[in-house]
Design a protein around this motif. Structure first.
Motif, PDB file in Angstrom:
ATOM      1  N   GLY A   6      -1.455  30.855   0.327  1.00  0.00           N
ATOM      2  CA  GLY A   6      -0.800  30.843  -0.973  1.00  0.00           C
ATOM      3  C   GLY A   6      -1.696  30.223  -2.019  1.00  0.00           C
ATOM      4  O   GLY A   6      -2.919  30.177  -1.867  1.00  0.00           O
ATOM      5  N   THR A   7      -1.052  29.754  -3.081  1.00  0.00           N
ATOM      6  CA  THR A   7      -1.801  29.205  -4.207  1.00  0.00           C
ATOM      7  C   THR A   7      -1.110  27.967  -4.762  1.00  0.00           C
ATOM      8  O   THR A   7       0.092  27.768  -4.587  1.00  0.00           O
ATOM      9  N   ILE A   8      -1.920  27.165  -5.431  1.00  0.00           N
ATOM     10  CA  ILE A   8      -1.428  26.095  -6.298  1.00  0.00           C
ATOM     11  C   ILE A   8      -2.135  26.291  -7.637  1.00  0.00           C
ATOM     12  O   ILE A   8      -3.196  26.905  -7.707  1.00  0.00           O
ATOM     13  N   ARG A   9      -1.524  25.773  -8.682  1.00  0.00           N
ATOM     14  CA  ARG A   9      -2.114  25.928 -10.014  1.00  0.00           C
ATOM     15  C   ARG A   9      -2.154  24.566 -10.707  1.00  0.00           C
ATOM     16  O   ARG A   9      -1.242  23.763 -10.583  1.00  0.00           O
ATOM     17  N   LEU A  10      -3.243  24.355 -11.428  1.00  0.00           N
ATOM     18  CA  LEU A  10      -3.387  23.170 -12.254  1.00  0.00           C
ATOM     19  C   LEU A  10      -4.125  23.562 -13.524  1.00  0.00           C
ATOM     20  O   LEU A  10      -4.778  24.613 -13.560  1.00  0.00           O
ATOM     21  N   PRO A  11      -4.029  22.749 -14.564  1.00  0.00           N
ATOM     22  CA  PRO A  11      -4.753  23.070 -15.795  1.00  0.00           C
ATOM     23  C   PRO A  11      -6.258  23.137 -15.530  1.00  0.00           C
ATOM     24  O   PRO A  11      -6.798  22.246 -14.864  1.00  0.00           O
ATOM     25  N   LEU A  49      -6.432  28.295 -10.771  1.00  0.00           N
ATOM     26  CA  LEU A  49      -5.697  28.824  -9.619  1.00  0.00           C
ATOM     27  C   LEU A  49      -6.497  28.514  -8.361  1.00  0.00           C
ATOM     28  O   LEU A  49      -7.667  28.886  -8.252  1.00  0.00           O
ATOM     29  N   ILE A  50      -5.872  27.819  -7.428  1.00  0.00           N
ATOM     30  CA  ILE A  50      -6.514  27.418  -6.181  1.00  0.00           C
ATOM     31  C   ILE A  50      -5.841  28.157  -5.030  1.00  0.00           C
ATOM     32  O   ILE A  50      -4.616  28.075  -4.857  1.00  0.00           O
ATOM     33  N   HIS A  51      -6.646  28.863  -4.253  1.00  0.00           N
ATOM     34  CA  HIS A  51      -6.142  29.561  -3.072  1.00  0.00           C
ATOM     35  C   HIS A  51      -6.178  28.611  -1.884  1.00  0.00           C
ATOM     36  O   HIS A  51      -7.162  27.904  -1.673  1.00  0.00           O
ATOM     37  N   VAL A  52      -5.092  28.593  -1.128  1.00  0.00           N
ATOM     38  CA  VAL A  52      -4.936  27.704   0.016  1.00  0.00           C
ATOM     39  C   VAL A  52      -4.854  28.546   1.280  1.00  0.00           C
ATOM     40  O   VAL A  52      -4.143  29.555   1.311  1.00  0.00           O
ATOM     41  N   LYS A  53      -5.596  28.124   2.316  1.00  0.00           N
ATOM     42  CA  LYS A  53      -5.492  28.763   3.627  1.00  0.00           C
ATOM     43  C   LYS A  53      -5.538  27.676   4.694  1.00  0.00           C
ATOM     44  O   LYS A  53      -6.464  26.864   4.717  1.00  0.00           O
ATOM     45  N   GLU A  54      -4.526  27.662   5.535  1.00  0.00           N
ATOM     46  CA  GLU A  54      -4.443  26.696   6.628  1.00  0.00           C
ATOM     47  C   GLU A  54      -4.078  27.436   7.907  1.00  0.00           C
ATOM     48  O   GLU A  54      -3.324  28.396   7.874  1.00  0.00           O
ATOM     49  N   MET A  55      -4.589  26.944   9.034  1.00  0.00           N
ATOM     50  CA  MET A  55      -4.234  27.485  10.330  1.00  0.00           C
ATOM     51  C   MET A  55      -3.932  26.293  11.248  1.00  0.00           C
ATOM     52  O   MET A  55      -4.768  25.399  11.390  1.00  0.00           O
ATOM     53  N   LEU A  81      -2.715  15.306 -11.972  1.00  0.00           N
ATOM     54  CA  LEU A  81      -3.601  16.471 -12.030  1.00  0.00           C
ATOM     55  C   LEU A  81      -2.937  17.688 -12.661  1.00  0.00           C
ATOM     56  O   LEU A  81      -3.600  18.679 -12.935  1.00  0.00           O
ATOM     57  N   GLY A  82      -1.627  17.597 -12.881  1.00  0.00           N
ATOM     58  CA  GLY A  82      -0.915  18.712 -13.495  1.00  0.00           C
ATOM     59  C   GLY A  82      -0.585  19.836 -12.534  1.00  0.00           C
ATOM     60  O   GLY A  82      -0.375  20.971 -12.950  1.00  0.00           O
ATOM     61  N   ILE A  83      -0.553  19.520 -11.247  1.00  0.00           N
ATOM     62  CA  ILE A  83      -0.205  20.533 -10.251  1.00  0.00           C
ATOM     63  C   ILE A  83       1.298  20.732 -10.297  1.00  0.00           C
ATOM     64  O   ILE A  83       2.071  19.825 -10.012  1.00  0.00           O
ATOM     65  N   GLY A  84       1.690  21.907 -10.684  1.00  0.00           N
ATOM     66  CA  GLY A  84       3.115  22.197 -10.788  1.00  0.00           C
ATOM     67  C   GLY A  84       3.495  23.403  -9.967  1.00  0.00           C
ATOM     68  O   GLY A  84       4.321  23.331  -9.076  1.00  0.00           O
ATOM     69  N   GLU A  85       2.852  24.516 -10.246  1.00  0.00           N
ATOM     70  CA  GLU A  85       3.169  25.759  -9.552  1.00  0.00           C
ATOM     71  C   GLU A  85       2.545  25.761  -8.162  1.00  0.00           C
ATOM     72  O   GLU A  85       1.338  25.653  -8.004  1.00  0.00           O
ATOM     73  N   ARG A  86       3.392  25.856  -7.152  1.00  0.00           N
ATOM     74  CA  ARG A  86       2.941  25.946  -5.760  1.00  0.00           C
ATOM     75  C   ARG A  86       3.627  27.152  -5.134  1.00  0.00           C
ATOM     76  O   ARG A  86       4.839  27.276  -5.207  1.00  0.00           O
TER      77      ARG A  86
END
Length: 99
Positions: A6-11, A49-55, A81-86
């Motif tokens: 998924g993704t997280i978003r910050l300014p 926009l930061i893409h996240v991948k975990e296993m 950090l302004g991380i809101g959208e996850r």
């Protein structure tokens, strides 16, 4: 095996401050028992926009991760950090195969 993508978003202006915080989170998570893969990647076309991948090996490993000190510390930085959208999803996956 559990796959989280998924993704997280910050300014975008906060990316420089976020990089070392994200690096600490990634390194600590990769050291956890049951973590097979853990990465964050900046989108090259959408700044902030930061893409996240975990296993994760199994649900028990993921549960320990969610209860870890480093994830608690990571979450305390979200407001600054302004991380809101996850937007993260967990999928159960089978053994890997080559494409």
């Amino acid at each position: 095996m559990l796959l989280i993508v998924g993704t997280i978003r910050l300014p975008p202006d906060n990316l420089m401050a976020a990089r070392p915080v994200m690096a600490r989170m990634v390194l600590a998570s990769r050291a956890e028992d049951g973590c097979e893969e853990y990465s964050y990647a900046e989108d090259v076309l959408d700044p902030g926009l930061i893409h996240v991948k975990e296993m994760w090996r199994d649900q028990a490993a993921l549960d320990r991760h969610f209860a870890s000190e480093h994830i608690a510390a990571w979450r305390t930085t979200w407001q600054e950090l302004g991380i809101g959208e996850r937007n993260l999803r967990v999928y159960e996956v089978g053994p890997p195969r080559s494409t």
